[in-house]
Design an enzyme around this catalytic site. Structure first.
Site, PDB file in Angstrom:
ATOM      1  CB  CYS A 212      13.304   9.300   8.930  1.00  0.00           C
ATOM      2  SG  CYS A 212      13.898   8.204   7.656  1.00  0.00           S
TER       3      CYS A 212
ATOM      4  CD  GLU B 274      10.143  12.668  12.006  1.00  0.00           C
ATOM      5  OE1 GLU B 274       9.023  12.219  12.293  1.00  0.00           O
ATOM      6  OE2 GLU B 274      10.973  12.057  11.326  1.00  0.00           O
TER       7      GLU B 274
ATOM      8  CE  LYS C 278      -2.015   2.457   3.285  1.00  0.00           C
ATOM      9  NZ  LYS C 278      -1.827   3.778   2.655  1.00  0.00           N
TER      10      LYS C 278
ATOM     11  CD  GLU D 204      13.633   1.408   8.889  1.00  0.00           C
ATOM     12  OE1 GLU D 204      13.848   2.369   9.653  1.00  0.00           O
ATOM     13  OE2 GLU D 204      14.525   0.756   8.361  1.00  0.00           O
TER      14      GLU D 204
HETATM   15  P1  NAD Z   1       2.258   8.061   8.238  1.00  0.00           P
HETATM   16  O1  NAD Z   1       2.561   7.210   9.398  1.00  0.00           O
HETATM   17  O2  NAD Z   1       1.208   9.075   8.333  1.00  0.00           O
HETATM   18  O3  NAD Z   1       1.866   7.165   6.988  1.00  0.00           O
HETATM   19  C1  NAD Z   1       2.697   6.102   6.554  1.00  0.00           C
HETATM   20  C2  NAD Z   1       1.820   5.044   5.934  1.00  0.00           C
HETATM   21  O4  NAD Z   1       1.033   4.446   6.965  1.00  0.00           O
HETATM   22  C3  NAD Z   1       0.839   5.581   4.890  1.00  0.00           C
HETATM   23  O5  NAD Z   1       0.763   4.669   3.823  1.00  0.00           O
HETATM   24  C4  NAD Z   1      -0.476   5.620   5.660  1.00  0.00           C
HETATM   25  O6  NAD Z   1      -1.604   5.499   4.845  1.00  0.00           O
HETATM   26  C5  NAD Z   1      -0.321   4.411   6.575  1.00  0.00           C
HETATM   27  N1  NAD Z   1      -1.147   4.427   7.781  1.00  0.00           N
HETATM   28  C6  NAD Z   1      -1.497   5.494   8.523  1.00  0.00           C
HETATM   29  N2  NAD Z   1      -2.274   5.092   9.562  1.00  0.00           N
HETATM   30  C7  NAD Z   1      -2.407   3.743   9.466  1.00  0.00           C
HETATM   31  C8  NAD Z   1      -3.101   2.760  10.233  1.00  0.00           C
HETATM   32  N3  NAD Z   1      -3.798   3.078  11.317  1.00  0.00           N
HETATM   33  N4  NAD Z   1      -3.020   1.473   9.843  1.00  0.00           N
HETATM   34  C9  NAD Z   1      -2.306   1.123   8.754  1.00  0.00           C
HETATM   35  N5  NAD Z   1      -1.638   2.019   7.979  1.00  0.00           N
HETATM   36  C10 NAD Z   1      -1.683   3.322   8.331  1.00  0.00           C
HETATM   37  O7  NAD Z   1       3.652   8.688   7.802  1.00  0.00           O
HETATM   38  P2  NAD Z   1       3.930   9.705   6.599  1.00  0.00           P
HETATM   39  O8  NAD Z   1       3.385  11.003   7.051  1.00  0.00           O
HETATM   40  O9  NAD Z   1       3.498   9.138   5.292  1.00  0.00           O
HETATM   41  O10 NAD Z   1       5.519   9.725   6.576  1.00  0.00           O
HETATM   42  C11 NAD Z   1       6.238  10.512   7.438  1.00  0.00           C
HETATM   43  C12 NAD Z   1       6.791   9.711   8.599  1.00  0.00           C
HETATM   44  O11 NAD Z   1       7.519   8.582   8.103  1.00  0.00           O
HETATM   45  C13 NAD Z   1       7.782  10.500   9.386  1.00  0.00           C
HETATM   46  O12 NAD Z   1       7.583  10.333  10.761  1.00  0.00           O
HETATM   47  C14 NAD Z   1       9.121   9.911   8.978  1.00  0.00           C
HETATM   48  O13 NAD Z   1      10.141  10.073   9.897  1.00  0.00           O
HETATM   49  C15 NAD Z   1       8.782   8.501   8.737  1.00  0.00           C
HETATM   50  N6  NAD Z   1       9.775   7.886   7.850  1.00  0.00           N
HETATM   51  C16 NAD Z   1      10.681   7.011   8.385  1.00  0.00           C
HETATM   52  C17 NAD Z   1      11.652   6.433   7.583  1.00  0.00           C
HETATM   53  C18 NAD Z   1      12.667   5.471   8.140  1.00  0.00           C
HETATM   54  O14 NAD Z   1      13.407   4.870   7.366  1.00  0.00           O
HETATM   55  N7  NAD Z   1      12.745   5.296   9.439  1.00  0.00           N
HETATM   56  C19 NAD Z   1      11.693   6.732   6.221  1.00  0.00           C
HETATM   57  C20 NAD Z   1      10.758   7.623   5.711  1.00  0.00           C
HETATM   58  C21 NAD Z   1       9.790   8.196   6.548  1.00  0.00           C
END
Ligand code: NAD
Length: 491
Positions: A293, A391, A185, A259
């Site tokens: 991140c 963050e 997804k 992650e």
């Molecule tokens: P997010 O958590 O809002 O969304 C990430 C994904 O999770 C999306 O596909 C979203 O639809 C899904 N999601 C959200 N709620 C969910 C639920 N209840 N059940 C299942 N899936 C769900 O994050 P974002 O805003 O897309 O990305 C930013 C975040 O990602 C930041 O905190 C960033 O640090 C982190 N990030 C981490 C890494 C890493 O390697 N550690 C890399 C990139 C981004």
């Protein structure tokens, strides 16, 4: 696309079909608007997967597992190499979609994201053919023990919006290489590049091995996470999302690979090469508009170089180029949405409401189309400040002064995050000691941000615990098993 700051001469077709059981099908759920964050314009509409379609995708992956899990590493490697070649052949079109959907400069999407994506598929094609493990042997007289690594089953992979195609590669390549089947997804904001890849994946892989469903987290995402036939959930995303996924996964005891966020400390000692620090932070504090991140966003500057660093970095940051109509001129793009831009703005507003924090440059929404925020440098920040602790995920870097190195290390570790860090000094001995004490998944010495497919990427503490890239990731996507054979044959 009139008025777009980043014109794309040959915009590829925007494909909107999901991939379920080898078929490209229109979504039957809620219709989502897909925007270009560089202009705010609507690019297309995509219908999400309905509940029935998510179910079909999971069942297709479940059916495909038996066959796929019995393929040899060589067979899977050849298919992964085929995917890499297909991405490489279509790299210009995929980079264009990535740039349109994320607003990021096209030349950077092509040069960085697409090259890394191809390399990840090629790396895992090789890595799965040369895994190592414990020795087989007779650890009990009359019994021969051996260890296998087997796939887990259906993996639900859930990706964020900051590097859509590269994050897809980080999740898809090791999971497939290890013999799992997938339901992937993408973020609801950025599905275009992976949907463009869907027809190629459908052509290359057996039906059901990979399924792609679009949709939001609360609907499609939580359906995936709570389904009993999904054996593992892999998420790159926010800490709060990780917590929700853990709670849902607990009900069926799924494996999880998380992650999550980061707030990378950058320790700059008096003996650092200041020009290198400035170039490094100017680039890697603000790359992808800070939506990274590992962004070099939390500087601890030793007293002897503090003032020079702040002044020179301020000048360097204010020269960052963005929102130009000529793509080649842009070094960074916009935030992904108005919501994210407003979130960044409110962090900075709250920080500047404190008298000890000084605005060096930026700290305003960019006027004009798109969701741009000015590259921002704040100095005088203290360890307990929200802007130092949380963050921001935007183009905002803070500077905190320190006297003793041990203090900086303690402050660096005084964080809920544990993903990435860096130490800048010309004394390698000192750097090694600091690196050993930092509680982060990665520490760079006199550098920041660089990743390679061969080395693990992942966090500690609330940054999560899954490892992406490297053979460690293959281990995360497989399970170790013990086979023990009794022998009564006397020789
Ligand atoms: P997010 O958590 O809002 O969304 C990430 C994904 O999770 C999306 O596909 C979203 O639809 C899904 N999601 C959200 N709620 C969910 C639920 N209840 N059940 C299942 N899936 C769900 O994050 P974002 O805003 O897309 O990305 C930013 C975040 O990602 C930041 O905190 C960033 O640090 C982190 N990030 C981490 C890494 C890493 O390697 N550690 C890399 C990139 C981004």
């Amino acid at each position: 696309m009139a008025g777009a700051p980043t014109p794309h001469s040959a915009t590829p077709q925007l494909l909107t079909s999901l991939l379920i059981d080898g078929e490209l099908v229109a979504g039957q759920g809620f219709v989502e608007l897909i925007l270009n964050p560089a202009t705010g314009e609507v690019l297309t509409h995509i219908a999400e997967a309905s509940t029935e379609q998510v179910e079909q995708a999971i069942l297709a992956a479940h059916r495909a597992f038996t066959g796929w899990s019995r393929t040899t590493p060589q067979q899977r490697a050849n298919l992964l190499l085929g995917i890499a070649d297909a991405i490489e052949r279509n790299a210009d079109a995929l980079a264009t979609l990535e740039s349109l959907n994320c607003g990021k400069p096209l030349h950077l999407a092509r040069q960085d994201d697409l090259s890394a994506t191809v390399d990840v598929f090629r790396f895992f094609a090789g890595a799965v053919r040369c895994q190592t493990g414990q020795l087989s042997g007779e650890y009990l007289p009359g019994y021969t023990s051996m260890v296998r690594r087997d796939p887990i089953g259906v993996v639900a992979s859930i990706a964020p919006w900051n590097y859509p195609i590269m994050m897809a590669a980080w999740k898809i390549a090791p999971a497939l290489a290890a013999g799992n089947t997938l339901v992937f997804k993408p973020s609801e904001h950025t599905p275009l590049s992976i949907l463009a890849l869907a027809p190629m994946l459908a052509q290359l892989l057996p039906a059901g091995v990979i399924n792609i469903v679009c949709g939001g987290g609360e609907g499609v995402g939580s359906h995936l996470v709570s389904h009993p036939k999904v054996r593992m959930v892999s998420l790159t995303g926010d800490i709060v999302t990780g917590q929700k996924i853990l709670q849902a996964a607990a009900r069926t005891l799924k494996r999880t690979h998380l992650e999550l966020g980061g707030k990378a400390p950058v320790i700059v000692c008096n003996d650092a090469d200041i020009a290198a620090v400035i170039e490094g932070v100017r680039t890697y504090g603000y790359y992808n508009a800070g939506q990274d991140c590992t962004a070099a966003c939390r500087i601890y500057a030793q007293a002897g170089i503090h003032d020079t660093l702040v002044a020179e970095l301020g000048a360097a940051v204010s020269s960052l180029r963005f929102a130009s109509k000529r793509d080649a001129d842009n070094e960074i793009g916009p935030l992904i949405s108005t919501r994210q831009r407003d979130r960044v703005a409110s962090f900075v507003e709250r920080a500047l409401s404190q008298p000890h924090i000084e605005r060096i440059t930026g700290a305003a929404v960019h006027s004009g189309p798109g969701f741009f925020y000015q590259p921002t440098l704040l100095a005088g920040c203290k360890q307990g400040d929200e802007i130092v602790q949380r963050e921001v995920f935007g183009p905002v870097v803070t500077v905190t002064r320190f006297d003793e190195l041990s203090q900086a290390v303690d402050w660096a570790n005084d964080s809920e995050y544990g993903l990435a860090s860096s130490i800048w000094t010309q004394n390698l001995d000192k750097a090694m000691q600091v690196a050993a004490r930092l509680q982060y998944g990665c520490t760079w010495i006199n550098s920041h941000f660089m990743l390679v497919s061969e080395m693990p990427h992942g966090g500690l503490k609330r940054s999560g615990y899954g490892k992406d890239l490297s053979s460690d990731s293959l281990q995360d996507y497989s399970v170790v098993r013990h086979i023990m054979a009794r022998s009564s044959y006397e020789l």
